[in-house]
Write an enzyme that holds these catalytic residues in place. Structure first.
Site, mmCIF file in Angstrom:
data_model
loop_
_atom_site.group_PDB
_atom_site.id
_atom_site.type_symbol
_atom_site.label_atom_id
_atom_site.label_comp_id
_atom_site.label_asym_id
_atom_site.label_seq_id
_atom_site.Cartn_x
_atom_site.Cartn_y
_atom_site.Cartn_z
ATOM 1 N N SER A 161 20.777 52.466 132.045
ATOM 2 C CA SER A 161 19.880 53.551 131.635
ATOM 3 C C SER A 161 20.402 54.871 132.199
ATOM 4 O O SER A 161 20.663 54.969 133.394
ATOM 5 C CB SER A 161 18.466 53.304 132.157
ATOM 6 O OG SER A 161 17.657 54.441 131.892
ATOM 7 N N GLU A 162 20.529 55.884 131.315
ATOM 8 C CA GLU A 162 20.950 57.219 131.778
ATOM 9 C C GLU A 162 20.072 57.728 132.913
ATOM 10 O O GLU A 162 20.505 58.528 133.719
ATOM 11 C CB GLU A 162 20.829 58.247 130.641
ATOM 12 C CG GLU A 162 21.969 58.287 129.670
ATOM 13 C CD GLU A 162 21.604 57.598 128.374
ATOM 14 O OE1 GLU A 162 21.016 56.498 128.421
ATOM 15 O OE2 GLU A 162 21.913 58.165 127.310
ATOM 16 N N THR A 163 18.803 57.312 132.921
ATOM 17 C CA THR A 163 17.874 57.816 133.927
ATOM 18 C C THR A 163 18.286 57.430 135.341
ATOM 19 O O THR A 163 17.714 57.955 136.297
ATOM 20 C CB THR A 163 16.439 57.318 133.672
ATOM 21 O OG1 THR A 163 16.469 55.880 133.592
ATOM 22 C CG2 THR A 163 15.892 57.867 132.365
#
Lengths: 235, 227
Positions: free
Chosen positions: B49-51
């Site tokens: 996840s980019e987060t």
């Protein structure tokens, strides 16, 4: 040691029109809600704000985050990677009411890190051959563009030179802080927060939990307290 | 009574067969996210996840209210993190992409051209959401798989040259549509597979880009998971 505790109504004393503010958060998660509210309440305007995205304009989908300041017309310029889920930010951009510099998220992160690490910039392959290589105010002659971001070829690959970002103030959200400001974040709420702690003149953290110094294992600290100037304790 | 499988599902089911057990993969928002639903038995991916974490897990049964600490994906939607997952800041998250540490990424597309260029982040004057993480993903993942419908209401999307602003130049490895699967080999676009009931002539009629037909041209297989 001098206390870093800051009351929420003291935040205004750090704010002025036209200043540059970095805000932690990814789709509003990790953006400190009380600090953003305090910025709004202070009445400051013409802000340049730097952060991952413009969060949600639909409060049923997710946190509004920086969108609160955008909706209330406090933002003159937004440097960010994504505004797709904030319709008001898109509207203001297309209407020319707010200036937006769109920047790949990985590049924003590295520009902030560079700004906070004493580096003169970063070289990234991201955006080579795209409009990201354009400068904000292109100069043309006979239809040919004269100025672009410098591209350096290193070991056979092209890289864009991206310049560092710094700010007057960073507003961060932590899961846990000790009274010195050693911070622990929560999974996807960490995002740009640790990078921004490096890159701003003044760093204010809003934390969900406050503990005594010594309660956080040094190996678990994600942002060293030396970078944190003020802590807004849980409400 | 027969039912038509949607183009999106067909594409996602084909891409599910492109990924190998243990691959570290980033699935974009929308159609690419569907791929996770159709992985064949025995294939487990580590999803990024980019987060800021590795190990995206399912949507939790009890969703934490907005405003309280919760785990979200790149679209800001609630998800979970699997046992053995790891968390990090955005700098590391994008270093994983840009630094070549992802086996593959699956991205949506607006246009792909015969130079392996991808446009997927904006339509000038209409929709300017921002590139988000798409440029970093496209530039850095070992394999860039584009999932898109072959045409947009009859308008061709596989072109000689993209006319929408680019996401990345020369980075597409594989392109999957509801009509065909193409791969780029030595700078050439190669048609390797056709969908059931679709001829090479049909594909040519719906494709502006010049492509080579593979000597091993075959019909597309899709994942049967859940069918």
């Amino acid at each position: 040691m001098k206390s870093k505790k800051l009351e929420i109504d003291q935040v205004a004393s750090f704010l002025r029109d036209g200043m540059t503010i970095m805000y932690g958060g990814f789709m509003g998660n990790g953006t400190p809600p009380r600090l953003i509210q305090a910025i709004l309440d202070s009445g400051v305007k013409d802000l340049t704000v730097i952060g991952d995205d413009a969060a949600f304009s639909d409060a049923t989908k997710g946190p509004e985050g920086i969108g609160l300041l955008i909706r209330n017309k406090r933002v003159k310029k937004l440097i960010t990677g994504h505004i797709g889920l904030n319709k008001e930010a898109q509207r203001q951009m297309l209407a020319g009411e707010m200036e937006i510099e769109l920047c790949p998220i990985g590049t924003i992160a590295e520009r902030i890190r560079a700004g906070g690490s004493g580096l003169g910039g970063v070289l990234t392959p991201t955006g080579v051959g795209t409009s990201v290589g354009d400068v904000e105010q292109p100069l043309t002659f006979n239809g040919q563009q004269l100025n672009r971001k410098p591209v350096l070829n290193i070991n056979g690959r092209d890289y864009l030179l991206e310049l560092p970002l710094k700010a007057d103030l960073a507003v961060l959200e932590a899961m846990r802080s000790d009274k010195y400001g050693n911070l622990v974040y929560y999974i996807s709420m960490r995002n740009h927060n640790p990078l921004m702690a490096l890159a701003a003149e003044t760093v204010i953290v809003e934390t969900h939990q406050i503990v005594e110094v010594g309660c956080i294992d040094p190996d678990h600290v994600m942002t060293p307290g030396v970078l944190v100037d003020y802590i807004v304790y849980p409400a | 009574m027969s039912e038509q499988m949607s183009a999106k599902e067909f594409i996602a089911r084909r891409i599910a067969l492109e990924l190998n057990d243990g691959d570290v993969v980033n699935l974009g928002i929308g159609l690419p996210t569907l791929v996770a639903n159709y992985l064949p038995p025995g294939v487990t991916l580590l999803l990024q996840s980019e987060t800021g974490f590795l190990g995206i897990g399912p949507v939790p049964e009890k969703i934490t209210p907005i405003g309280q600490p919760r785990v979200v994906n790149a679209g800001g939607a609630p998800c979970s993190i699997i046992p053995g997952g790891s968390t990090f800041d955005t700098s590391i998250s994008f270093a994983l992409m840009r630094g070549g540490h992802l086996d593959a990424c699956v991205l949506g597309g607006l246009q792909v051209d015969e130079n392996a260029d991808l446009a997927n982040w904006m339509v000038p004057g209409k929709n300017v959401p921002g590139m988000g993480g798409a440029m970093d993903l496209a530039v850095g993942a070992k394999k860039v798989i584009v999932a898109m419908e072959h045409t947009n209401k009859g308008e061709k999307k596989i072109l000689k040259k993209c006319n929408l602003p680019l996401t990345a130049k020369g980075r597409v490895s594989t392109l999957v549509t509801e009509m065909a699967l193409f791969r780029f080999h030595g700078g050439k676009l190669v048609l390797e597979e056709y969908a059931p009931g679709v001829s090479v002539e049909d594909i040519r009629a719906n494709t502006e880009a010049t492509f080579v037909v593979s000597e091993n041209l075959k019909e597309m297989e899709i994942s049967r998971t859940g069918l």
